[in-house]
Scaffold this active site. Structure first.
Site, PDB file in Angstrom:
ATOM      1  N   LYS A   1      44.774  -2.467-118.522  1.00 28.34           N
ATOM      2  CA  LYS A   1      46.132  -1.954-118.435  1.00 28.34           C
ATOM      3  C   LYS A   1      46.198  -0.495-118.908  1.00 28.34           C
ATOM      4  O   LYS A   1      46.759   0.360-118.226  1.00 28.34           O
ATOM      5  CB  LYS A   1      47.067  -2.846-119.261  1.00 28.34           C
TER       6      LYS A   1
ATOM      7  N   ASP B   1      52.222  -4.599-116.657  1.00 29.86           N
ATOM      8  CA  ASP B   1      52.595  -5.146-117.955  1.00 29.86           C
ATOM      9  C   ASP B   1      53.633  -6.250-117.726  1.00 29.86           C
ATOM     10  O   ASP B   1      53.880  -6.636-116.603  1.00 29.86           O
ATOM     11  CB  ASP B   1      53.147  -4.048-118.863  1.00 29.86           C
TER      12      ASP B   1
END
Length: 210
Positions: free
Chosen positions: A120, A138
């Site tokens: 991420k 996310d």
DNA sequence: AACTCGGGGCA
DNA sequence: TGCCCAGAGTT
């Protein structure tokens, strides 16, 4: 969800916010990397408070190492997970100096090799600092993608792959910021503001909810 | 797959 | 007081 619908969705989001950006405060790839590394499970407001001080004390990887882990920890102690994050900041700066000549690397594999940097974080740096077509999924983006029908998936990896594949190329770089801001302020987890939503009529969640 | 880190913000 | 927050590493 078909491609013309996706195009219309991102056209509207673009019209409302032509130049979206992260709410994390940073100047350059190094500061962004540190900010995103510190932002795990922590609001950007809290992160900005400590990075403002930290960048002044240590604007470069070298300066960060000279500052030392104790001082880094003390500087960021008002945010969550601060002990782990301080160790990651130091270890990452060591890796930047020892392996990457003091520069932030520009490939996902190299970024993910940095301590504290996962998929991420790597994708955010690629997208925001280096303007490469990466999607960092996310909880906000996962929720928005599944609710609207822009990209449905059981896990973040599946949603990430579909977003990269399905979002029209001209929107892909900025889509990350549009989706995350949309998820935070409009398509909220508990109280989605459907009546104030720009894409209400194109959204599968709204259609199903009523 | 589950567990741990973790203080601040908000209801 | 309880629950969540722009996750990642370890077991």
């Amino acid at each position: 969800m078909n491609s013309s619908k996706r195009h219309e969705i991102f056209s509207r989001l673009q019209a409302a916010n032509p130049h979206p950006s992260t709410e994390l405060e940073f100047d350059g790839a190094f500061q962004l990397l540190i900010a995103v590394l510190l932002s795990a499970q922590t609001t950007d407001v809290a992160v900005n408070k400590v990075t403002k001080v930290l960048y002044a004390l240590a604007p470069t990887p070298q300066a960060m190492l000279e500052l030392g882990e104790e001082k880094v920890r003390d500087t960021i102690k008002t945010i969550g997970l601060y002990r782990t994050k301080a160790a990651h900041v130091i270890a990452t700066c060591e890796a930047l100096l020892n392996t990457f000549g003091g520069e932030v690397p520009q490939t996902r594999a190299e970024l993910e090799s940095l301590p504290g940097v996962g998929r991420k974080t790597a994708n955010v740096v690629l997208n925001t600092a280096f303007r490469q077509p990466a999607m960092a999924v996310d909880t906000h983006i996962f929720r928005v993608s599944n609710r609207t029908g822009i990209a449905k998936g059981k896990n973040v990896r599946e949603v990430e792959d579909k977003l990269v594949k399905y979002i029209p190329k001209e929107f892909l770089l900025d889509a990350h910021h549009w989706l995350i801001l949309h998820g935070r302020y409009t398509c909220k987890a508990l109280k989605p503001q459907c009546s104030n939503c720009l894409i209400e009529d194109l959204c599968e969640y709204k259609a199903k909810a009523l």
